[in-house]
Design an enzyme around this catalytic site. Structure first.
Site, PDB file in Angstrom:
ATOM      1  CG  ASP A 147      -2.846  -3.769  -3.152  1.00  0.00           C
ATOM      2  OD1 ASP A 147      -2.077  -4.592  -2.638  1.00  0.00           O
ATOM      3  OD2 ASP A 147      -4.092  -3.903  -3.182  1.00  0.00           O
ATOM      4  CD  GLU A 172       1.695  -7.696  -1.077  1.00  0.00           C
ATOM      5  OE1 GLU A 172       1.580  -8.309  -0.002  1.00  0.00           O
ATOM      6  OE2 GLU A 172       0.721  -7.185  -1.680  1.00  0.00           O
ATOM      7  CB  CYS A 226      -4.062   2.367  10.543  1.00  0.00           C
ATOM      8  SG  CYS A 226      -4.739   4.040  10.377  1.00  0.00           S
ATOM      9  CB  CYS A 228      -2.539   6.130  13.772  1.00  0.00           C
ATOM     10  SG  CYS A 228      -3.585   4.644  13.832  1.00  0.00           S
ATOM     11  CB  CYS A 239      -8.018   3.102  12.111  1.00  0.00           C
ATOM     12  SG  CYS A 239      -6.682   2.953  13.323  1.00  0.00           S
ATOM     13  CB  CYS A 272      -6.408   7.503  14.025  1.00  0.00           C
ATOM     14  SG  CYS A 272      -6.460   6.546  12.489  1.00  0.00           S
ATOM     15  CG  ASP A 305      -8.093  -3.091  -2.912  1.00  0.00           C
ATOM     16  OD1 ASP A 305      -7.677  -4.005  -2.186  1.00  0.00           O
ATOM     17  OD2 ASP A 305      -9.063  -3.226  -3.682  1.00  0.00           O
TER      18      ASP A 305
END
Length: 398
Positions: A189, A273, A326, A329, A345, A348, A355
């Site tokens: 990333d 990406e 996330c 989950c 999150c 969870c 990042d």
């Protein structure tokens, strides 16, 4: 499995004598003149709905040399002049193939000063390179040796805006071979606070080369703005500005080369990406920082090195919500402003580094589509086409 030999261009700096510098400067000017004349001729023919190819422009060059106005074209080697006509033919081929825009005329002040020599235009013996129309070899700084037994097939001489001279030699490199297969895959990333964040949790600091030299660059630009246009002092001030830019670019390129080489050697699959950097730099607040990070250059280096060494690069669709998803989950957050660097999150209860979480999601998305054969090249060659994350395995009936 047979492997093809990789053609590699090795670039070296050299220091020409006054005679050699004058000869090369004349050659650069003649190359620019012939290119512009040929482009004008082909443009006029296109307006008449006629096609002009390389052979016809080559015949035109012969006639131009016979005229009194362009007789000076005979004073330089004919090889770079023929090569620039071939480059023009390639430019038109890409234009008609809708891979590039219509060719533009070369400018004396803005265009790159370069000349390309094929084997008939230079002599390479015992590690010494002598160009056509020259009696002495070039004083090259051999920062690294050529591949064992390699002989250049093409030599390109250029001069940058800072006044530095370079020679690029294209030759076969048998030392570039696929690396042993590895079982590691990594998600990458890109960012501004950290240049790269890996799915392993490692963060690579952004060196910010332009920011480190920003004061020096601003001073040089202020001095340039005070000089009278067309004066020798303005030319000197312009070269000072170019030297600062060259220093920044050299350090940035060196850092990216070391970084991409390390990533390609250590990992079999690399997931990135698919960012549209050209669109992102329109943001006035972040344009300078994004340009300094050189995300597009990073991707370009990663692509060709992966192809060299038998690695795989996968580009995930730019609209994939890697930051809001996330990695534990799979719950999707509604919003994720840029100032939020860590978040928890709600499903969870896992606390994520923004990042690192994005890099993990990129890795998972990239591995999920490997069965489709989706990669970087198809994504770039077909803009607006089906992205990697949107492709699915074909459903075949038994």
């Amino acid at each position: 499995m047979a492997t093809t030999c990789v053609k590699r261009a090795l670039k070296y700096r050299f220091y020409p004598t006054d005679v050699q510098a004058a000869e090369l400067s004349r050659t650069f000017g003649c190359v620019r003149k012939v290119y512009n004349l040929a482009l004008a001729a082909r443009t006029e023919a296109w307006a008449r709905q006629e096609r002009v190819n390389y052979n016809q422009t080559s015949a035109m060059l012969t006639e131009w040399k016979k005229t009194e106005e362009l007789a000076y074209l005979n004073d330089v080697s004919s090889v770079p002049l023929q090569q620039c006509l071939r480059h023009l033919q390639t430019a038109f081929t890409n234009f008609f193939g809708k891979r590039a825009k219509y060719p533009r005329f070369k400018s004396r002040k803005k265009s790159r000063r370069s000349a390309e020599y094929t084997t008939s235009g230079f002599r390479f013996r015992e590690g010494k390179l002598t160009l056509a129309k020259m009696t002495e070899p070039l004083d090259i700084v051999w920062s690294r040796p050529l591949p064992p037994g390699a002989t250049p097939s093409t030599v390109t001489v250029s001069q940058d805006a800072a006044g530095r001279w370079f020679v690029s030699m294209l030759c076969d490199d048998p030392g570039v071979k696929p690396l042993p297969a590895a079982d590691t895959a990594i998600g990458v990333d890109v960012g501004l606070d950290h240049l790269l964040t890996l799915s392993t949790g490692e963060k690579i600091t952004n060196p910010r080369h332009e920011r480190r030299d920003r004061a020096r660059l601003a001073k040089a630009q202020r001095e340039l703005s005070r000089k009278a246009k067309g004066s020798n002092n303005r030319a000197k001030a312009r070269r000072k500005v170019a030297k600062v830019h060259a220093r920044i670019a050299d350090r940035r390129r060196d850092h990216l080369h070391k970084l991409t080489t390390r990533l390609v050697r250590e990992n079999q699959t690399l997931v990135i990406e698919d960012l549209t950097v050209r669109t992102m730099v329109r943001n006035r607040s972040l344009a300078r920082a994004i340009s300094d990070a050189a995300w597009a250059q990073f991707r370009s280096l990663l692509e060709y090195k992966a192809a060299w060494y038998g690695r795989e690069v996968i580009a995930v669709d730019r609209f994939f919500p890697s930051s809001r998803l996330c990695s534990g989950c799979g719950a999707l957050q509604d919003k994720m402003p840029l100032h939020v660097r860590t978040w928890t999150c709600g499903s969870c209860g896992t606390t994520h580094d923004r990042d690192v979480n994005a890099a993990k999601n990129l890795l998972a998305a990239g591995l999920a589509v490997t069965v489709c054969g989706a990669g970087v090249r198809p994504q770039r060659s077909t803009p607006g086409g089906q992205s990697a994350t949107k492709q699915k395995p074909s459903q075949r009936k038994p």
